[in-house]
Write a protein that holds these residues in place. Structure first.
Motif, PDB file in Angstrom:
ATOM      1  N   LEU A 140      45.354  53.311  31.583  1.00  0.00           N
ATOM      2  CA  LEU A 140      44.830  53.942  30.425  1.00  0.00           C
ATOM      3  C   LEU A 140      46.059  54.304  29.375  1.00  0.00           C
ATOM      4  N   GLY A 141      47.030  54.879  29.929  1.00  0.00           N
ATOM      5  CA  GLY A 141      47.937  55.136  29.148  1.00  0.00           C
ATOM      6  C   GLY A 141      48.858  53.814  28.349  1.00  0.00           C
ATOM      7  N   VAL A 142      48.651  52.560  28.811  1.00  0.00           N
ATOM      8  CA  VAL A 142      48.996  51.231  28.124  1.00  0.00           C
ATOM      9  C   VAL A 142      48.082  51.259  26.983  1.00  0.00           C
ATOM     10  N   VAL A 143      46.891  51.639  27.451  1.00  0.00           N
ATOM     11  CA  VAL A 143      45.944  51.375  26.163  1.00  0.00           C
ATOM     12  C   VAL A 143      46.122  52.408  25.069  1.00  0.00           C
ATOM     13  N   GLU A 144      46.292  53.471  25.560  1.00  0.00           N
ATOM     14  CA  GLU A 144      46.683  54.610  24.462  1.00  0.00           C
ATOM     15  C   GLU A 144      47.939  54.483  23.504  1.00  0.00           C
ATOM     16  N   ARG A 145      48.996  53.824  24.279  1.00  0.00           N
ATOM     17  CA  ARG A 145      50.131  53.522  23.383  1.00  0.00           C
ATOM     18  C   ARG A 145      50.038  52.570  22.527  1.00  0.00           C
ATOM     19  N   ALA A 146      49.404  51.383  22.995  1.00  0.00           N
ATOM     20  CA  ALA A 146      48.744  50.221  22.369  1.00  0.00           C
ATOM     21  C   ALA A 146      48.108  50.704  21.088  1.00  0.00           C
ATOM     22  N   ARG A 147      47.396  51.595  21.323  1.00  0.00           N
ATOM     23  CA  ARG A 147      46.279  52.280  20.408  1.00  0.00           C
ATOM     24  C   ARG A 147      47.064  53.154  19.166  1.00  0.00           C
ATOM     25  N   ALA A 148      48.010  53.695  19.611  1.00  0.00           N
ATOM     26  CA  ALA A 148      48.892  54.594  18.660  1.00  0.00           C
ATOM     27  C   ALA A 148      49.683  53.668  18.106  1.00  0.00           C
ATOM     28  N   ARG A 149      50.317  52.458  18.577  1.00  0.00           N
ATOM     29  CA  ARG A 149      51.048  51.632  18.169  1.00  0.00           C
ATOM     30  C   ARG A 149      50.486  50.939  16.889  1.00  0.00           C
ATOM     31  N   ALA A 150      49.369  50.473  17.175  1.00  0.00           N
ATOM     32  CA  ALA A 150      48.536  49.774  16.015  1.00  0.00           C
ATOM     33  C   ALA A 150      47.929  50.485  14.983  1.00  0.00           C
ATOM     34  N   LEU A 151      47.502  51.661  15.265  1.00  0.00           N
ATOM     35  CA  LEU A 151      46.762  52.521  14.047  1.00  0.00           C
ATOM     36  C   LEU A 151      47.709  53.558  13.593  1.00  0.00           C
ATOM     37  N   LEU A 152      48.652  54.186  14.362  1.00  0.00           N
ATOM     38  CA  LEU A 152      49.523  55.216  13.669  1.00  0.00           C
ATOM     39  C   LEU A 152      50.938  54.718  13.432  1.00  0.00           C
ATOM     40  N   GLY A 153      51.334  53.463  14.026  1.00  0.00           N
ATOM     41  CA  GLY A 153      52.709  52.941  13.883  1.00  0.00           C
ATOM     42  C   GLY A 153      53.427  53.631  14.454  1.00  0.00           C
ATOM     43  N   LEU A 154      53.212  54.312  15.651  1.00  0.00           N
ATOM     44  CA  LEU A 154      54.009  55.044  16.625  1.00  0.00           C
ATOM     45  C   LEU A 154      54.589  54.152  17.563  1.00  0.00           C
ATOM     46  N   GLU A 155      55.803  53.982  17.871  1.00  0.00           N
ATOM     47  CA  GLU A 155      56.469  53.123  18.781  1.00  0.00           C
ATOM     48  C   GLU A 155      56.944  54.211  19.972  1.00  0.00           C
ATOM     49  N   VAL A 156      56.331  53.909  20.944  1.00  0.00           N
ATOM     50  CA  VAL A 156      56.647  54.582  22.164  1.00  0.00           C
ATOM     51  C   VAL A 156      57.004  53.649  23.462  1.00  0.00           C
ATOM     52  N   ALA A 157      58.201  53.760  23.794  1.00  0.00           N
ATOM     53  CA  ALA A 157      58.728  52.851  24.750  1.00  0.00           C
ATOM     54  C   ALA A 157      58.070  52.828  26.105  1.00  0.00           C
TER      55      ALA A 157
END
Length: 447
Positions: free
Chosen positions: A82-99
């Motif tokens: 689920l963390g993978v999904v949350e990082r992808a959602r933040a990357r797509a909608l917030l432009g937040l790049e999290v390694a």
């Protein structure tokens, strides 16, 4: 690449962009993407919370049997998914790049050193990253409920009040009321927004709320950014370990390349010359009694070969670590480099004392490589080298008035210099617009 933002100044709008940025902000895609992120956060938070609590409670309850540990492992694995999904959602909608966080690595065991399911589950349970995902699932739900309610209410009231003149006709036509009721009681005291002044004030209040919407959305999603980065990304310790492993690989590769270069230079240069010298001296020895004049001539040629071999060895030693750097420090060493450069170079070194020998060596070879690039590729007429100390850092800046166009991303020697400097927690910045001038700035630790 960092981007500088200047505050808005009235009267500075370019032609075709006369609408102030504050009026355009509520209609920008960034605001709506952040609003969509807040809306989706609530169902995602409910899903992750229910899954986490159910699986953790089930696993904890089954710990008295052999099923508890596998269930806990499945719970942690699901939280990481689920963390993978949350990082992808933040990357797509917030432009937040999290390694991506560090992977799960079980201890080697069994025949052939293979990693089995038991070791993998044990690694999941020991992983701090897995438990940070659990913490995220637990604390995200209350924040998602608050941000969802606040964002929806704020947005609906803003658009509703701002467009109130357009839909006020609904009240007298279908509800038999003069307008939107603000309050009322059992004594017949009611207040409706029905006069032109009240309608105008309502519309102005809605516009004000809309103008505040971008800041509200940014404030709400800033908390999400902090949680996603701090709980779903790699830990600082893991990031530091990866950085050190990468730096170690760079240092090892650089050392191996230097050894290969030294071996190649010895084999192709001094070694070959010394072999030829030994052969010439052998021939001179044979001719010493038969033809002393020819032998003397051959010895004289061998003497010249000895001088050349010594010069090559001296150049090779300078390439490994110059004696002038060891004996006298960076100032005289960089002055010697500047004197050998084909372009006039002004070298200035302002250091109160000598830095660590490793840092001295990196600064020296960085200047040497950059001056060679200036001589061969820049077409510059003059260049400057400045070295100084700022707190616990060594600063190096080299400028030239050449044609410019230097770039560290093209796989050139600058990329190798950047990697070598990065291996000691340094930074290399190149500013080289087409047409010049070129400025290369390096920052390295003092120790």
């Amino acid at each position: 690449m960092a981007t500088a933002y200047r505050p808005y100044e009235p009267g500075t709008e370019p032609r075709g962009h006369l609408v102030p940025a504050a009026l355009k902000a509520p209609f920008q895609g960034r605001v709506w993407r952040e609003f969509l992120y807040v809306l989706i956060s609530l169902p995602m938070a409910i899903l992750t919370f229910v899954y986490t609590v159910t699986m953790i409670a089930l696993g904890a309850g089954l710990l008295i049997t052999f099923l508890g540990v596998p269930v806990l492992g499945a719970a942690l694995a699901g939280c990481r998914a689920l963390g993978v999904v949350e990082r992808a959602r933040a990357r797509a909608l917030l432009g937040l790049e999290v390694a991506e966080p560090e992977p799960v690595l079980g201890r080697r065991g069994g025949r052939g050193g293979r990693r089995g399911p038991v070791a993998w589950v044990g690694a999941l349970l020991r992983s701090g990253t897995s438990w940070r995902h659990v913490i995220y699932a637990l604390i995200h739900l209350p924040w998602a409920v608050f941000s969802f309610g606040f964002a929806v209410a704020f947005t609906c009231y803003g658009w509703g009040f701002a467009t109130y003149p357009l839909w006020r006709w609904v009240f007298p036509r279908y509800l038999d009321e003069p307008g939107l009721q603000v309050f009322g009681d059992d004594h017949g005291r009611n207040f409706y927004l029905d006069t032109p002044f009240e309608i105008a004030v309502t519309c102005a209040a809605g516009v004000l709320v809309l103008l505040l919407t971008p800041w509200i959305m940014r404030a709400l999603t800033s908390v999400d950014r902090i949680m996603v980065t701090g709980l779903l990304g790699p830990s600082r310790l893991a990031s530091r370990v990866w950085e050190l492993e990468s730096d170690r690989g760079t240092v090892v590769d650089t050392a191996a390349a230097d050894l290969r270069r030294i071996e190649r230079d010895l084999h192709d240069g001094a070694q070959a010359r010394l072999v030829a010298l030994a052969m010439d001296l052998g021939l001179a020895k044979e001719k010493l009694e038969e033809d002393p004049e020819a032998a003397a001539k051959m010895v004289d040629e061998a003497h010249g070969e000895v001088k050349l071999a010594l010069q090559e060895l001296r150049d090779l030693a300078r390439g490994i670590h110059p004696a002038i750097l060891t004996d006298r420090g960076l100032g005289p060493a960089l002055s010697a480099l500047a004197a050998r450069c084909t372009v006039p170079v002004k070298a200035t070194v302002d250091l109160p004392q000598r830095p660590a020998p490793a840092i001295e060596g990196i600064v020296y070879f960085t200047v040497s490589e950059l001056l060679q690039n200036i001589s061969k590729h820049s077409g510059a007429r003059t260049a400057e080298v400045d070295v100084w100390r700022t707190e616990d850092r060594v600063m190096l800046q080299i400028t030239d008035d050449g044609r410019g166009g230097a770039d560290t991303s093209t796989g050139s020697g600058l990329a190798g210099l950047a990697e070598r400097i990065d291996s000691v927690d340094g930074v290399l910045v190149v500013h080289s617009p087409p047409g010049g001038p070129t400025t290369v700035t390096a920052e390295l630790p003092w120790r």
